[in-house]
Scaffold this motif. Structure first.
Motif, PDB file in Angstrom:
ATOM      1  N   LEU A 160      29.607 -36.362  -1.211  1.00 37.88           N
ATOM      2  CA  LEU A 160      29.515 -34.933  -1.508  1.00 37.88           C
ATOM      3  C   LEU A 160      28.068 -34.457  -1.633  1.00 37.88           C
ATOM      4  N   LEU A 161      27.147 -35.388  -1.723  1.00 36.76           N
ATOM      5  CA  LEU A 161      25.750 -35.046  -1.958  1.00 36.76           C
ATOM      6  C   LEU A 161      25.012 -34.779  -0.647  1.00 36.76           C
ATOM      7  N   HIS A 162      23.996 -33.939  -0.741  1.00 34.71           N
ATOM      8  CA  HIS A 162      23.150 -33.676   0.427  1.00 34.71           C
ATOM      9  C   HIS A 162      22.420 -34.963   0.809  1.00 34.71           C
ATOM     10  N   PRO A 163      22.245 -35.222   2.111  1.00 32.77           N
ATOM     11  CA  PRO A 163      21.574 -36.460   2.532  1.00 32.77           C
ATOM     12  C   PRO A 163      20.201 -36.684   1.913  1.00 32.77           C
ATOM     13  N   ASN A 164      19.450 -35.599   1.634  1.00 29.42           N
ATOM     14  CA  ASN A 164      18.116 -35.816   1.071  1.00 29.42           C
ATOM     15  C   ASN A 164      18.166 -36.397  -0.339  1.00 29.42           C
ATOM     16  N   ILE A 165      19.265 -36.147  -1.060  1.00 31.59           N
ATOM     17  CA  ILE A 165      19.433 -36.739  -2.391  1.00 31.59           C
ATOM     18  C   ILE A 165      19.711 -38.234  -2.262  1.00 31.59           C
ATOM     19  N   VAL A 166      20.645 -38.570  -1.396  1.00 27.81           N
ATOM     20  CA  VAL A 166      21.060 -39.969  -1.234  1.00 27.81           C
ATOM     21  C   VAL A 166      19.936 -40.814  -0.648  1.00 27.81           C
ATOM     22  N   GLN A 167      19.199 -40.260   0.302  1.00 24.22           N
ATOM     23  CA  GLN A 167      18.171 -41.033   1.002  1.00 24.22           C
ATOM     24  C   GLN A 167      16.907 -41.244   0.187  1.00 24.22           C
ATOM     25  N   TYR A 168      16.558 -40.281  -0.666  1.00 26.28           N
ATOM     26  CA  TYR A 168      15.231 -40.330  -1.268  1.00 26.28           C
ATOM     27  C   TYR A 168      15.201 -40.419  -2.794  1.00 26.28           C
ATOM     28  N   GLU A 169      16.163 -39.832  -3.474  1.00 21.06           N
ATOM     29  CA  GLU A 169      16.085 -39.842  -4.938  1.00 21.06           C
ATOM     30  C   GLU A 169      16.548 -41.188  -5.485  1.00 21.06           C
TER      31      GLU A 169
END
Length: 293
Positions: free
Chosen positions: A208-217
């Motif tokens: 459900l999360l935006h890819p930029n959250i999963v990839q970088y945070e």
């Protein structure tokens, strides 16, 4: 091509498929431009309307930043900073990017503590330090604030942010799930406040999360196992019951999908005056409760 208006169009075209809301792309554009040109939004708007030319060295820098954004890297990491309740904070991939709902949680604490003089605060999972630093900056009469995190890299960023805002915070590195937190003597301290924005996203919600959250945070600042999503809330709550005397207020940011589970758990173990609030999007995202030790 090296003109403000042409770069703006290139920026929109490059990112339009990554962000569904055009306003979000526009906000990212102005965050980048005001950072690079060290000016306000009005100045950038004037340069756009006048079709001002961009120096080739600065243009090259902007293109590099745009390609970072195209790879889903959050704008806050691209420019190395973010804003939290109108205060600037240094951020990188070692810390979670502060969100508007956390601002609402801190505003709730500030509102509640207006008439309380003697306070000590524990910020569990401090990350960038935005919660504890903002509380101390907005309410300098707070006697002591302890900001705790398991990550040395995160604490280094939090230290820098405390120096940036010239506030004194006691930072401590503790793996909260494994180690016990030392509780100092509470002489003349009337009230303790525990605040935490812990990991609370279930692994099954990752999609459900935006890819930029999963990839970088940072992964460990986000996710909890599906079989025990309340793991941090349980640990913190039992720690409060075991270690604290007097009045303790606890403020949690929470997962909107399991807010009833959190409320039920806190009621069962003896927390009182439980109140839950919605965030600006209308989701139940924060809870306050009181424990009388």
């Amino acid at each position: 091509m090296r003109y403000f208006d042409k770069f703006y169009r290139l920026f929109q075209k490059t990112l339009q498929n990554l962000y569904t809301d055009p306003k979000e792309v526009e906000n990212i554009f102005f965050l980048l431009m005001t950072h690079v040109f060290k000016c306000d939004k009005t100045t950038i708007l004037l340069k756009l309307s006048r079709k001002v030319k961009i120096h080739f060295l600065i243009y090259d820098k902007l293109i590099r930043k745009l390609w970072e954004l195209k790879k889903n890297r959050p704008i806050q990491y691209v420019i190395g900073k973010t804003y939290f309740l109108d205060m600037e904070f240094i951020v990188n991939e070692k810390v979670f990017i502060p969100r508007p709902e956390t601002e609402e949680l801190v505003s709730w604490i500030l509102q509640d503590s207006n008439n309380t003089r003697s306070i000590q605060i524990f910020d569990i999972g401090t990350g960038s330090g935005c919660i504890s630093i903002t509380l101390k900056k907005k309410k300098p009469e707070i006697e002591r604030i302890y900001a705790i995190d398991f990550s040395q890299k995160a604490l280094e960023i939090a230290h820098k942010n405390a120096e940036l805002h010239n506030v004194k915070i006691s930072f401590k590195m503790v793996d909260f799930l494994k180690d016990s937190i030392f509780i100092p003597e509470m002489n003349e301290i009337a009230v303790s406040i525990i605040v935490s924005n812990p990991p609370y996203v279930r692994l099954s919600e990752k999609k459900l999360l935006h890819p930029n959250i999963v990839q970088y945070e940072p992964y460990q600042a986000l996710f909890v196992p599906d079989e025990d999503p309340l793991i941090f809330y349980k640990k913190i709550s039992f720690w409060i019951k075991k270690k604290f005397t007097g009045v303790v207020y606890v403020y949690f940011e929470i997962n909107q999908f399991i807010y009833l589970d959190i409320m039920d758990f806190m009621k069962k173990i003896g927390f009182l005056n439980i109140e839950i609030r919605k965030d600006f999007q209308g989701f139940f995202r924060m809870i306050r409760a009181v424990y009388y030790g």
